[in-house]
Design an enzyme around this catalytic site. Structure first.
Site, PDB file in Angstrom:
ATOM      1  N   ASN A  10       0.866  -1.183   0.000  1.00 19.69           N
ATOM      2  CA  ASN A  10       0.000   0.000   0.000  1.00 19.69           C
ATOM      3  C   ASN A  10       0.903   1.234   0.000  1.00 19.69           C
ATOM      4  O   ASN A  10       1.490   1.570   1.020  1.00 19.69           O
ATOM      5  CB  ASN A  10      -0.898  -0.027   1.248  1.00 19.69           C
ATOM      6  CG  ASN A  10      -1.746   1.231   1.370  1.00 19.69           C
ATOM      7  OD1 ASN A  10      -1.808   2.049   0.449  1.00 19.69           O
ATOM      8  ND2 ASN A  10      -2.401   1.383   2.515  1.00 19.69           N
ATOM      9  N   TRP A  11       0.982   1.861  -1.144  1.00 23.69           N
ATOM     10  CA  TRP A  11       1.878   3.018  -1.269  1.00 23.69           C
ATOM     11  C   TRP A  11       1.326   4.266  -0.588  1.00 23.69           C
ATOM     12  O   TRP A  11       2.024   5.271  -0.486  1.00 23.69           O
ATOM     13  CB  TRP A  11       2.121   3.339  -2.756  1.00 23.69           C
ATOM     14  CG  TRP A  11       3.049   2.407  -3.449  1.00 23.69           C
ATOM     15  CD1 TRP A  11       3.730   1.350  -2.907  1.00 23.69           C
ATOM     16  CD2 TRP A  11       3.423   2.457  -4.837  1.00 23.69           C
ATOM     17  NE1 TRP A  11       4.500   0.744  -3.868  1.00 23.69           N
ATOM     18  CE2 TRP A  11       4.328   1.410  -5.065  1.00 23.69           C
ATOM     19  CE3 TRP A  11       3.069   3.280  -5.905  1.00 23.69           C
ATOM     20  CZ2 TRP A  11       4.895   1.171  -6.308  1.00 23.69           C
ATOM     21  CZ3 TRP A  11       3.631   3.038  -7.155  1.00 23.69           C
ATOM     22  CH2 TRP A  11       4.531   1.996  -7.347  1.00 23.69           C
ATOM     23  N   LYS A  12       0.050   4.236  -0.211  1.00 26.27           N
ATOM     24  CA  LYS A  12      -0.600   5.423   0.369  1.00 26.27           C
ATOM     25  C   LYS A  12      -0.395   6.614  -0.588  1.00 26.27           C
ATOM     26  O   LYS A  12      -0.435   6.426  -1.798  1.00 26.27           O
ATOM     27  CB  LYS A  12      -0.078   5.665   1.786  1.00 26.27           C
ATOM     28  CG  LYS A  12      -0.185   4.388   2.644  1.00 26.27           C
ATOM     29  CD  LYS A  12       0.095   4.576   4.097  1.00 26.27           C
ATOM     30  CE  LYS A  12      -0.072   3.248   4.816  1.00 26.27           C
ATOM     31  NZ  LYS A  12       0.116   3.336   6.248  1.00 26.27           N
ATOM     32  N   HIS A  98      -9.480   1.502   5.464  1.00 26.83           N
ATOM     33  CA  HIS A  98      -8.147   1.629   6.063  1.00 26.83           C
ATOM     34  C   HIS A  98      -8.219   2.592   7.244  1.00 26.83           C
ATOM     35  O   HIS A  98      -9.003   3.544   7.224  1.00 26.83           O
ATOM     36  CB  HIS A  98      -7.155   2.142   5.007  1.00 26.83           C
ATOM     37  CG  HIS A  98      -5.743   2.078   5.482  1.00 26.83           C
ATOM     38  ND1 HIS A  98      -5.205   3.035   6.310  1.00 26.83           N
ATOM     39  CD2 HIS A  98      -4.768   1.159   5.288  1.00 26.83           C
ATOM     40  CE1 HIS A  98      -3.948   2.696   6.600  1.00 26.83           C
ATOM     41  NE2 HIS A  98      -3.658   1.568   5.979  1.00 26.83           N
ATOM     42  N   GLU A 100      -6.454   4.968   8.103  1.00 25.96           N
ATOM     43  CA  GLU A 100      -6.261   6.386   7.763  1.00 25.96           C
ATOM     44  C   GLU A 100      -7.547   6.982   7.182  1.00 25.96           C
ATOM     45  O   GLU A 100      -7.837   8.159   7.384  1.00 25.96           O
ATOM     46  CB  GLU A 100      -5.063   6.528   6.801  1.00 25.96           C
ATOM     47  CG  GLU A 100      -3.756   6.342   7.563  1.00 25.96           C
ATOM     48  CD  GLU A 100      -2.657   5.625   6.793  1.00 25.96           C
ATOM     49  OE1 GLU A 100      -2.693   5.613   5.546  1.00 25.96           O
ATOM     50  OE2 GLU A 100      -1.757   5.070   7.453  1.00 25.96           O
ATOM     51  N   GLU A 170      -5.213  -4.548  10.807  1.00 27.05           N
ATOM     52  CA  GLU A 170      -4.162  -3.552  10.925  1.00 27.05           C
ATOM     53  C   GLU A 170      -4.348  -2.777  12.228  1.00 27.05           C
ATOM     54  O   GLU A 170      -5.119  -1.790  12.258  1.00 27.05           O
ATOM     55  CB  GLU A 170      -4.214  -2.577   9.746  1.00 27.05           C
ATOM     56  CG  GLU A 170      -3.991  -3.244   8.410  1.00 27.05           C
ATOM     57  CD  GLU A 170      -3.391  -2.270   7.391  1.00 27.05           C
ATOM     58  OE1 GLU A 170      -2.356  -2.615   6.816  1.00 27.05           O
ATOM     59  OE2 GLU A 170      -3.946  -1.180   7.202  1.00 27.05           O
ATOM     60  N   ILE A 175       0.691   0.860  12.858  1.00 27.36           N
ATOM     61  CA  ILE A 175       0.820   1.412  11.504  1.00 27.36           C
ATOM     62  C   ILE A 175       1.804   2.575  11.488  1.00 27.36           C
ATOM     63  O   ILE A 175       1.593   3.584  12.157  1.00 27.36           O
ATOM     64  CB  ILE A 175      -0.553   1.856  10.962  1.00 27.36           C
ATOM     65  CG1 ILE A 175      -1.478   0.640  10.817  1.00 27.36           C
ATOM     66  CG2 ILE A 175      -0.396   2.575   9.626  1.00 27.36           C
ATOM     67  CD1 ILE A 175      -2.871   0.966  10.337  1.00 27.36           C
ATOM     68  N   GLY A 176       2.879   2.391  10.744  1.00 21.75           N
ATOM     69  CA  GLY A 176       3.855   3.462  10.567  1.00 21.75           C
ATOM     70  C   GLY A 176       4.626   3.809  11.830  1.00 21.75           C
ATOM     71  O   GLY A 176       5.277   4.853  11.890  1.00 21.75           O
ATOM     72  N   SER A 216       3.755  -2.035  10.265  1.00 18.54           N
ATOM     73  CA  SER A 216       5.207  -2.121  10.442  1.00 18.54           C
ATOM     74  C   SER A 216       5.795  -3.478  10.044  1.00 18.54           C
ATOM     75  O   SER A 216       6.698  -4.002  10.706  1.00 18.54           O
ATOM     76  CB  SER A 216       5.590  -1.774  11.891  1.00 18.54           C
ATOM     77  OG  SER A 216       5.236  -0.428  12.180  1.00 18.54           O
ATOM     78  N   GLY A 237       2.950  -1.103   4.257  1.00 15.38           N
ATOM     79  CA  GLY A 237       2.999   0.321   3.932  1.00 15.38           C
ATOM     80  C   GLY A 237       4.425   0.739   3.632  1.00 15.38           C
ATOM     81  O   GLY A 237       4.956   0.522   2.538  1.00 15.38           O
ATOM     82  N   GLY A 238       5.084   1.329   4.625  1.00 12.54           N
ATOM     83  CA  GLY A 238       6.422   1.907   4.459  1.00 12.54           C
ATOM     84  C   GLY A 238       7.412   1.011   3.720  1.00 12.54           C
ATOM     85  O   GLY A 238       8.108   1.475   2.811  1.00 12.54           O
TER      86      GLY A 238
HETATM   87  P1  13P Z   1       3.205   0.448   7.615  1.00 17.28           P
HETATM   88  O1  13P Z   1       3.677  -0.838   7.016  1.00 17.28           O
HETATM   89  O2  13P Z   1       3.937   1.651   7.121  1.00 17.28           O
HETATM   90  O3  13P Z   1       3.146   0.359   9.115  1.00 17.28           O
HETATM   91  O4  13P Z   1       1.685   0.671   7.132  1.00 17.28           O
HETATM   92  C1  13P Z   1       0.789  -0.384   7.223  1.00 17.28           C
HETATM   93  C2  13P Z   1      -0.430  -0.045   6.468  1.00 17.28           C
HETATM   94  O5  13P Z   1      -1.161   0.866   6.822  1.00 17.28           O
HETATM   95  C3  13P Z   1      -0.719  -0.822   5.252  1.00 17.28           C
HETATM   96  O6  13P Z   1      -1.986  -0.559   4.765  1.00 17.28           O
END
Ligand code: 13P
Length: 254
Positions: A10-12, A98, A100, A170, A175-176, A216, A237-238
């Site tokens: 997920n590149w966001k 999600h 976010e 998640e 997350i992040g 993460s 994500g990251g």
């Molecule tokens: P990270 O891997 O950056 O923690 O993000 C997870 C995420 O939100 C994937 O949708």
């Protein structure tokens, strides 16, 4: 057929056209060397990069995913993107609910369930995300929160065909943050979600629904997470923003 493991990046809000180009220039030659007989690999770029990503990934094993979609097919919905438009682009999976979207943009279970239905009806596969905040976990409300999100998010899908639904757990606190759920914490919630899915759709179908973990995930922790019996893959994500890192995650032995 044995169940496949899912690795979705997920590149966001990262990688516009030029970032997408340099990413796939590095990613595609390498992914073709990875044994994907038991794996599904997908990338969810921002909307504006989707068409270009489609061009670049055509004929490759990479599945195209979107980060959200409207519940309606077309009409007066300023700022939204129709699932049919995504389908036309070759998108197969759509991330919905999600954290976010829920926490920054105020999306409610009420809205998310409509999106899930619209995406499903368009013939795309929803990836419904659920997860508790740190506060909710500390209060002992994890199961309550994720069960509400799951039940409400799926409440308009009376029946689900095999292969047409994915769940992602998640935890918001992971997350992040660099703090992933431990494999045991992830498994505990995935087991609970599987049971809940069995009560909704029957045990046999519930077994076939992939439940992904997100929060993460890195090349360092993927091996332990993916070993858990109810962790059917990951939403990254990251670590998916860097092609070399994501390749390492995808290359984990299963
Ligand atoms: P990270 O891997 O950056 O923690 O993000 C997870 C995420 O939100 C994937 O949708």
């Amino acid at each position: 057929m044995a169940k496949k493991a899912y690795f979705i990046g997920n590149w966001k809000m990262n990688h516009g056209i030029s970032g997408t180009k340099s990413y796939f220039e590095r990613f595609l030659p390498e992914i073709s060397k990875v044994d994907l007989s038991k794996k599904v690999v997908g990338i969810a770029p921002p909307f504006t990069s989707l068409a270009f990503a489609r061009k670049l990934t055509e004929g490759s094993p990479v599945k195209l995913c979107a980060q959200n979609a409207c519940f309606a097919e077309k009409g007066a919905y300023t700022g939204e993107v129709s699932p049919l438009m995504l389908k036309e682009l070759g998108v197969e999976y759509v991330i919905l609910g999600h954290s976010e979207r829920r926490h920054i943009f105020g999306e409610t279970n009420e809205l998310i369930k409509k999106r899930v239905k619209g995406v499903y009806q368009a013939g795309l596969t929803p990836i419904l995300c659920v997860g508790e905040t740190l506060e909710e976990r500390k209060l002992g409300n994890t199961f309550l929160v994720v069960s509400e999100q799951l039940k409400q998010g799926l409440s308009e899908l009376e029946k689900v065909e095999e292969g047409r639904l994915i769940i992602a757990y998640e935890p918001v606190w992971a997350i992040g943050t660099g703090v992933n759920a431990t494999p045991e914490q992830a498994e505990e919630v995935h087991f609970f979600l599987r049971d809940l899915l069995a009560s909704m759709y029957g045990k046999d179908l519930a077994q076939t629904i992939p439940i992904l973990y997100g929060g993460s995930v890195t090349p360092e922790n993927i091996a332990d997470l993916i070993k858990e019996p109810n962790v059917d893959g990951v939403l990254v994500g990251g670590a998916s923003l860097d092609p070399e890192k994501f390749l390492k995650v995808v290359s984990v032995a299963i």
